[in-house]
Design a protein around this motif. Structure first.
Motif, PDB file in Angstrom:
ATOM      1  N   ALA A 123       0.836  -1.202   0.000  1.00  0.00           N
ATOM      2  CA  ALA A 123       0.000   0.000   0.000  1.00  0.00           C
ATOM      3  C   ALA A 123       0.874   1.257   0.000  1.00  0.00           C
ATOM      4  O   ALA A 123       0.583   2.235  -0.708  1.00  0.00           O
ATOM      5  CB  ALA A 123      -0.946  -0.009   1.193  1.00  0.00           C
ATOM      6  N   LEU A 124       1.956   1.235   0.750  1.00  0.00           N
ATOM      7  CA  LEU A 124       2.881   2.366   0.770  1.00  0.00           C
ATOM      8  C   LEU A 124       3.543   2.534  -0.592  1.00  0.00           C
ATOM      9  O   LEU A 124       3.648   3.644  -1.122  1.00  0.00           O
ATOM     10  CB  LEU A 124       3.935   2.167   1.862  1.00  0.00           C
ATOM     11  N   PHE A 125       3.975   1.424  -1.198  1.00  0.00           N
ATOM     12  CA  PHE A 125       4.560   1.452  -2.542  1.00  0.00           C
ATOM     13  C   PHE A 125       3.559   2.044  -3.540  1.00  0.00           C
ATOM     14  O   PHE A 125       3.906   2.906  -4.349  1.00  0.00           O
ATOM     15  CB  PHE A 125       4.958   0.029  -2.960  1.00  0.00           C
ATOM     16  N   ALA A 126       2.310   1.588  -3.486  1.00  0.00           N
ATOM     17  CA  ALA A 126       1.281   2.052  -4.416  1.00  0.00           C
ATOM     18  C   ALA A 126       1.030   3.548  -4.245  1.00  0.00           C
ATOM     19  O   ALA A 126       0.897   4.283  -5.227  1.00  0.00           O
ATOM     20  CB  ALA A 126      -0.008   1.263  -4.213  1.00  0.00           C
ATOM     21  N   PHE A 127       0.981   4.007  -2.998  1.00  0.00           N
ATOM     22  CA  PHE A 127       0.742   5.427  -2.752  1.00  0.00           C
ATOM     23  C   PHE A 127       1.902   6.274  -3.267  1.00  0.00           C
ATOM     24  O   PHE A 127       1.699   7.254  -3.989  1.00  0.00           O
ATOM     25  CB  PHE A 127       0.515   5.692  -1.260  1.00  0.00           C
ATOM     26  N   VAL A 128       3.118   5.901  -2.914  1.00  0.00           N
ATOM     27  CA  VAL A 128       4.283   6.703  -3.303  1.00  0.00           C
ATOM     28  C   VAL A 128       4.432   6.752  -4.813  1.00  0.00           C
ATOM     29  O   VAL A 128       4.664   7.827  -5.395  1.00  0.00           O
ATOM     30  CB  VAL A 128       5.571   6.168  -2.631  1.00  0.00           C
ATOM     31  N   THR A 129       4.284   5.608  -5.481  1.00  0.00           N
ATOM     32  CA  THR A 129       4.452   5.603  -6.932  1.00  0.00           C
ATOM     33  C   THR A 129       3.296   6.306  -7.633  1.00  0.00           C
ATOM     34  O   THR A 129       3.473   6.856  -8.719  1.00  0.00           O
ATOM     35  CB  THR A 129       4.604   4.167  -7.475  1.00  0.00           C
TER      36      THR A 129
END
Length: 199
Positions: free
Chosen positions: A10-16
């Protein structure tokens, strides 16, 4: 999929999703030129189109590039050419309510189709599948990753559209808006650098 892996993804998806890239530069310009409401199909097209891309990569399309690298190179050139064309269109956009030609916002289908030639979208999709998708119950996890990415992506890219619409009142003079659109076009071209620097 473990909760720890899900939160990391979820953090990866948000940042990207929220960091600058071709989609976000175009949505910022769309928010300025057309407002949030008229840009909603563009935002949804990005999120749904990207979700379909993630599923396709998970089902094996990403392996095509590993087996046939010229296909990936061709995609990068095609994507770069299309982004240059879009930058040109943004640079030529006129002021709202003026008689100048200013085009219209991306449709849902245009935005969804753009994901297939957007180099950043491919990198994000391949990263999501290779890094965050467990092999156990792989198909279910691919669908989960794709759906979660879409849910996180839509409000993330929407922030750029809202930011553009908020800038609209300060860009009400045609000369200022023209300069803004030119700046957005330059930033869209600049967003190609990290992705295409190894051509």
């Amino acid at each position: 999929m473990s909760l720890e892996l899900l939160l990391a993804f979820a953090l990866f998806a948000f940042v990207t999703s929220v960091t600058p890239g071709p989609n976000n530069m175009m949505l910022l310009a769309s928010g300025v030129n057309f407002g949030v409401r008229r840009s909603v199909p563009h935002m949804l097209g990005i999120s749904i189109g990207f979700m379909v891309l993630v599923v396709a990569v998970g089902l094996g399309l990403g392996q095509l590039f590993e087996r046939f690298p010229p296909a990936y190179t061709a995609l990068r050139y095609l994507g770069a050419a299309y982004l240059l064309y879009l930058a040109w269109k943004i640079a030529r956009s006129g002021a709202p309510d003026s008689g100048e030609s200013r085009g219209k916002p991306f449709s849902f289908l245009q935005a969804a189709a753009f994901q297939w030639v957007n180099p950043k979208a491919w990198i994000m999709a391949i990263g999501a599948i290779t890094t965050y998708t467990p092999q156990e119950q792989f198909f279910t996890n691919v669908v989960l990753i794709a759906a979660l990415f879409a849910l996180i992506n839509c409000p993330s890219v929407g922030l750029w559209t809202v930011a553009g619409s908020l800038l609209r009142r300060w860009l009400d003079r045609p000369q200022v808006l023209r300069a803004f659109n030119l700046g957005m076009a330059v930033l869209l071209v600049a967003s190609l650098y990290p992705i295409l620097s190894d051509f």
